[in-house]
Enzyme design. Structure first.
Site, PDB file in Angstrom:
ATOM      1  CG  ASP A  81      -1.948   1.006   1.306  1.00 45.50           C
ATOM      2  OD1 ASP A  81      -2.432   1.400   0.229  1.00 45.50           O
ATOM      3  OD2 ASP A  81      -2.330   1.427   2.422  1.00 45.50           O
ATOM      4  N   GLY A 211      -9.094   5.614   1.469  1.00 36.52           N
ATOM      5  CA  GLY A 211      -9.797   6.421   2.468  1.00 36.52           C
ATOM      6  C   GLY A 211     -11.254   6.029   2.614  1.00 36.52           C
ATOM      7  CG  ASN A 254      -7.227   0.764  -0.283  1.00 34.48           C
ATOM      8  OD1 ASN A 254      -7.575  -0.217  -0.931  1.00 34.48           O
ATOM      9  ND2 ASN A 254      -6.112   1.425  -0.540  1.00 34.48           N
ATOM     10  NE  ARG A 260      -3.946   2.697  11.505  1.00 34.32           N
ATOM     11  CZ  ARG A 260      -3.055   3.535  11.017  1.00 34.32           C
ATOM     12  NH1 ARG A 260      -3.171   4.830  11.262  1.00 34.32           N
ATOM     13  NH2 ARG A 260      -2.063   3.117  10.271  1.00 34.32           N
TER      14      ARG A 260
END
Ligand code: G3H
Ligand code: 13P
Ligand code: ZN
Length: 318
Positions: A81, A211, A254, A260
């Protein structure tokens, strides 16, 4: 089983999008394999330059190969990436990566073409496919008017020239998203008009949406209730727009930030609720389970859930 990214693209084309998930540690890898097997989805493991430094490229290879043995049903590609030229060459030469992304989108158009073409030539000689980027993510702000804002988006005409001259296999197009937790404010959203025009000019070229995290409000609220300080105005892509985008050629979506957030929520809540504990394995076990659930739900939204049997059948024939 590690497969060529191009094969996954060919099978998904126009019907669903493949989740491309960034990973950084063992727990994410376990959760990702479990979530993709339980939802019966093909997937792409994304490794960033930061990840290669954090976890060491050799460690990553070893963990991923072992996970592949542990979950033999899983079908996935391994992708670099946001690579620079040198990292792309390192990945191409390693024989481990199915595809690389050369990100020269910050360079002027001609320079982007030159660098991308060099990487494409090296990659294709080794059977590795290449994603390249045109346009700038994250430049669209609420206080810019539409015309100014659009200047950062991919220019569909330039996209045709870019893909033809570079020979890249997939195009990362800027259609209004940005990386991280603060993508939109006000009524902003995806620029389907730009996507549609880009796809019309490039039928058959997979489009990649960077994003793409949805930054769930619930996740941000729980993190903040457990001691976090994330701006409650954080906003991401509407998950219900993944499939309409897939029908317009977005084949790879993506996602990093959302994963996270899951990690942060699980660990903040665990140590808030058990402040006396310090063994990190119990929250690790919770995280793997929660991450697997998160991945399976995402795959439902992307339309890739349930596709694994057909993908396996098609790959066995080819
Ligand atoms: O697009 C960037 C990805 O979220 C990877 O982030 O460079 O911090 O690993 P990273
Ligand atoms: P998010 O920050 O929206 O998860 O995007 C990740 C990404 O584009 C990785 O290349
Ligand atoms: Zn990205």
């Amino acid at each position: 089983m590690i497969v060529p990214t191009a094969e996954l693209f060919r099978l998904a084309d126009g019907n669903y999008a493949i989740g491309a998930y960034n990973i950084n540690n063992l727990e994410q890898i376990l959760g990702m394999f479990q979530g993709c097997v339980s939802s019966q989805a093909p997937f792409i493991i994304q490794i960033s330059r930061g990840t290669r430094t954090y976890a060491d490229k050799r460690m990553l290879q070893a963990i991923i190969r072992t996970a592949s043995e542990m979950y033999p049903e899983a079908v996935f590609a391994v992708h670099l990436d946001h690579g620079g030229e040198e990292t792309c060459y390192d990945c191409i030469d390693s024989g481990f990566y199915s595809s690389v992304m050369i990100d020269a989108s910050h360079d002027p158009f001609e320079q982007n073409i030159k660098v991308t073409k060099r990487v494409v030539d090296r990659a294709h000689a080794k059977g590795v496919s290449v994603e390249a980027e045109l346009g700038k993510l994250g430049g669209v702000e609420e206080d810019l008017d539409v015309d100014e804002g659009s200047a950062f988006l991919t220019n569909p005409k330039e996209a045709v020239e870019f893909v033809h001259r570079t020979g890249c296999d997939a195009l990362a197009a800027a259609i209004g998203t940005s990386h991280g937790a603060y993508k939109f404010s006000g009524r902003q959203g995806l620029h389907f008009d730009v996507l549609e025009r880009t796809q019309k000019g490039l039928p058959g070229t997979p489009i990649v949406m960077h994003g793409s995290s949805s930054v769930p409000e619930e996740e941000v609220r729980r993190i903040n209730e457990a001691g976090g300080k994330i701006d409650p105005n954080a906003r991401g892509v509407d998950e219900n727009e993944y499939l309409p985008a897939a029908k317009l050629g977005v084949t790879k979506i993506n996602i990093d930030t959302d994963g996270r957030l899951v990690w942060t929520r699980v660990h903040r809540e665990f140590f808030r609720d058990y402040p006396e504990k310090f063994d990190f394995r119990p929250p690790g076990i919770v995280f793997v389970k929660e991450y697997a659930t998160f991945i399976a739900k995402k795959n439902e939204k992307l339309g890739s859930a349930g596709e694994l049997p057909d993908v396996r059948k098609a790959l066995a024939k080819s």
